[in-house]
Design a protein around this motif. Structure first.
Motif, PDB file in Angstrom:
ATOM      1  N   ARG A  13     -23.278  -6.947  18.338  1.00  0.00           N
ATOM      2  CA  ARG A  13     -23.814  -6.354  17.102  1.00  0.00           C
ATOM      3  C   ARG A  13     -25.304  -6.639  16.933  1.00  0.00           C
ATOM      4  O   ARG A  13     -26.006  -5.910  16.240  1.00  0.00           O
ATOM      5  N   GLU A  63     -27.347  -6.321  10.579  1.00  0.00           N
ATOM      6  CA  GLU A  63     -26.169  -5.861  11.327  1.00  0.00           C
ATOM      7  C   GLU A  63     -24.922  -6.682  11.024  1.00  0.00           C
ATOM      8  O   GLU A  63     -23.875  -6.453  11.621  1.00  0.00           O
ATOM      9  N   ALA A  65     -24.197  -9.607  11.954  1.00  0.00           N
ATOM     10  CA  ALA A  65     -23.772 -10.155  13.244  1.00  0.00           C
ATOM     11  C   ALA A  65     -23.646 -11.673  13.234  1.00  0.00           C
ATOM     12  O   ALA A  65     -23.257 -12.258  14.236  1.00  0.00           O
TER      13      ALA A  65
END
Length: 75
Positions: A13, A63, A65
């Protein structure tokens, strides 16, 4: 049991924007030369054991992530 915080970065990601690096006041995150499947350089923790769990990196990541995990280890 001891509790330790660990920064978990989803490498697939991550888009290598480096925003997480800029907000870490303890300078625990670095960019790697490794590429993910999309061709982005990804971030990783340099000194994970020093993480305070402030969540700045996770909140900054566009994102989503990054997660801060509470890991239980036997003493």
């Amino acid at each position: 049991m001891k509790n330790h915080l660990r920064v978990s970065i989803d490498r697939e990601r991550c888009k290598g924007c480096e925003l997480c690096i800029s907000v870490c006041s303890r300078h625990l995150l670095i960019m790697t030369t490794a590429l993910n499947r999309k061709g982005y350089h990804v971030s990783e923790t340099a000194h994970a054991e020093e993480c305070l769990g402030c969540l700045k990196c996770a909140r900054m990541c566009p994102e989503a992530a990054i997660e801060i995990l509470n890991v239980h280890e036997k003493a």
